[in-house]
Scaffold this active site. Structure first.
Site, PDB file in Angstrom:
ATOM      1  N   ASN A   1       1.204   3.401  -2.936  1.00 12.86           N
ATOM      2  CA  ASN A   1       1.689   3.836  -4.260  1.00 12.86           C
ATOM      3  C   ASN A   1       1.138   5.211  -4.651  1.00 12.86           C
ATOM      4  OD1 ASN A   1       2.731   1.284  -4.333  1.00 12.86           O
ATOM      5  ND2 ASN A   1       1.315   0.496  -5.883  1.00 12.86           N
ATOM      6  N   GLY A   2      -0.145   5.407  -4.375  1.00 14.65           N
ATOM      7  CA  GLY A   2      -0.796   6.665  -4.765  1.00 14.65           C
ATOM      8  C   GLY A   2      -0.183   7.857  -4.039  1.00 14.65           C
TER       9      GLY A   2
ATOM     10  N   ARG B   1     -11.990   2.188  -8.258  1.00 12.87           N
ATOM     11  CA  ARG B   1     -11.103   3.293  -8.665  1.00 12.87           C
ATOM     12  C   ARG B   1     -11.405   3.729 -10.090  1.00 12.87           C
ATOM     13  NH1 ARG B   1      -5.395   2.317  -5.586  1.00 12.87           N
ATOM     14  NH2 ARG B   1      -6.326   1.852  -3.561  1.00 12.87           N
TER      15      ARG B   1
ATOM     16  N   HIS C   1       2.155   3.217  -9.106  1.00 10.19           N
ATOM     17  CA  HIS C   1       1.961   1.769  -9.276  1.00 10.19           C
ATOM     18  C   HIS C   1       3.148   1.141 -10.010  1.00 10.19           C
ATOM     19  CE1 HIS C   1      -1.870   2.074  -7.459  1.00 10.19           C
ATOM     20  NE2 HIS C   1      -2.448   2.731  -8.449  1.00 10.19           N
TER      21      HIS C   1
ATOM     22  N   ASP D   1       0.829  -1.215   0.000  1.00 10.68           N
ATOM     23  CA  ASP D   1       0.000   0.000   0.000  1.00 10.68           C
ATOM     24  C   ASP D   1       0.864   1.266   0.000  1.00 10.68           C
ATOM     25  OD1 ASP D   1      -2.372   1.404   0.036  1.00 10.68           O
ATOM     26  OD2 ASP D   1      -2.598   1.315   2.218  1.00 10.68           O
TER      27      ASP D   1
ATOM     28  N   ARG E   1      -5.292  -1.274   9.224  1.00 17.08           N
ATOM     29  CA  ARG E   1      -6.481  -2.078   8.934  1.00 17.08           C
ATOM     30  C   ARG E   1      -6.106  -3.225   7.998  1.00 17.08           C
ATOM     31  NH1 ARG E   1      -7.852   3.092   6.865  1.00 17.08           N
ATOM     32  NH2 ARG E   1      -7.288   3.321   4.674  1.00 17.08           N
TER      33      ARG E   1
ATOM     34  N   ASN F   1     -10.955  -2.654  -5.176  1.00 17.31           N
ATOM     35  CA  ASN F   1     -10.150  -1.723  -5.988  1.00 17.31           C
ATOM     36  C   ASN F   1     -10.770  -1.416  -7.357  1.00 17.31           C
ATOM     37  OD1 ASN F   1      -6.966  -2.882  -4.635  1.00 17.31           O
ATOM     38  ND2 ASN F   1      -8.138  -1.079  -4.059  1.00 17.31           N
ATOM     39  N   TRP F   2     -11.798  -2.186  -7.763  1.00 17.35           N
ATOM     40  CA  TRP F   2     -12.512  -1.860  -9.017  1.00 17.35           C
ATOM     41  C   TRP F   2     -13.239  -0.518  -8.908  1.00 17.35           C
ATOM     42  CZ3 TRP F   2     -11.141  -4.974 -12.848  1.00 17.35           C
ATOM     43  CH2 TRP F   2     -10.823  -6.310 -12.586  1.00 17.35           C
TER      44      TRP F   2
END
Ligand code: IPE
Ligand code: IPE
Ligand code: MG
Length: 248
Positions: free
Chosen positions: A30-31, A79, A45, A28, A202, A76-77
């Site tokens: 990357n963004g 996004r 990514h 987690d 989480r 994640n779909w």
């Protein structure tokens, strides 16, 4: 006489510690890594995919037996299409490269998650990689793609119900082991250690059933910046934890 300055610091010595058999990583951040550099999220990514290559190789080199990386969740779909497409493109690149360049490698590739959602091209690459690598002697690398712990459990329950109605399974014989045997990770040990970089506390639907007694190490580093040294630090922390499994 030290004539040359080392350009890499020494890695923490992990040669004497007890290693986990199975490590999970929630890749987690990357963004946020891209945002800090005023780059598009897709650049984050791409950088994250490079980190994944490096860390998977390192885990295999130090003798980890199972590594599960969370690459794409069932959520994640949600996004934007552009970001999802960029991720699918990176998966394709990696899977083509694995087929082309890893033929002599010892790593076994497996995919966990609902693969029916992927394009026929990606699906073929996933199947081909699994088939090609299945008899290798080394680390099992589980790529969690379109994976969600809840979806995995719902799928397992559905299969169990079918087997009961087909007379292959008696309801009274359903045990915890039965449920484990209907999951994507069937036959593999539960993760001992789960690492989450990017500082979020989480699970985000990762290995819900399998992580009942996993040790979590949350690290304040974004995934593209994650190094072998971060992994060593997590391994060291894991080795110093006292796992009780409900006992004393
Ligand atoms: C993880 O990085 C990659 C995927 C979920 C596919 P993110 O894209 O979630 O990065 P952040 O959390 O927004 O920084
Ligand atoms: C978890 O990260 C999924 C992957 C790393 C593939 P997310 O970024 O999707 O999780 P949330 O939304 O922060 O919980
Ligand atoms: Mg995230």
């Amino acid at each position: 006489m030290a004539l040359f300055k080392r350009n890499k610091p020494e890695l923490t010595d992990i040669s004497q510690i007890k290693l986990p058999e199975h490590v999970g990583i929630i890749m987690d951040g990357n963004g946020r890594w891209a945002k800090k550099r005023a780059l598009p999220r897709s650049a984050g990514h791409r950088a994250g995919a490079q980190t994944f290559r490096k860390i998977a190789r390192y885990c295999s080199d130090i003798g980890i037996k199972h590594l599960t990386v969370y690459a794409f969740s069932t959520e994640n779909w949600r996004r934007p299409d552009g970001e999802v497409n960029a991720l699918m493109g990176l998966f394709k690149e990696y899977l083509e490269e694995a087929l082309r360049d890893f033929r002599d490698d010892s790593i076994v590739l497996k995919f966990i998650g609902d693969r029916t959602a992927f394009s026929p091209e990606l699906l073929a690459l996933m199947n081909e990689n699994e088939e090609e690598s299945k008899d290798r002697p080394g680390m099992v690398l589980n790529l969690a793609m379109n994976y969600g712990g809840r979806a995995e459990l719902a799928t397992a329950v559905k299969s169990i119900a079918h087997d009961v109605s087909d007379g292959k399974l008696s309801p009274d014989d359903i045990s915890e082991q039965t449920i484990s045997d209907y999951l994507y990770t069937k036959g593999q040990p539960d993760p001992d250690l789960i690492i989450r970089p990017s500082g979020e506390h989480r699970t985000s639907n990762f290995l819900l059933w399998q992580s009942a007694y996993s040790e979590y190490v949350i690290m304040d580093v974004l995934w593209p910046d994650f190094t072998e040294e971060h992994l060593n630090k997590a391994l060291l922390e894991y080795a110093n934890r006292n796992r009780r499994f409900g006992g004393v």
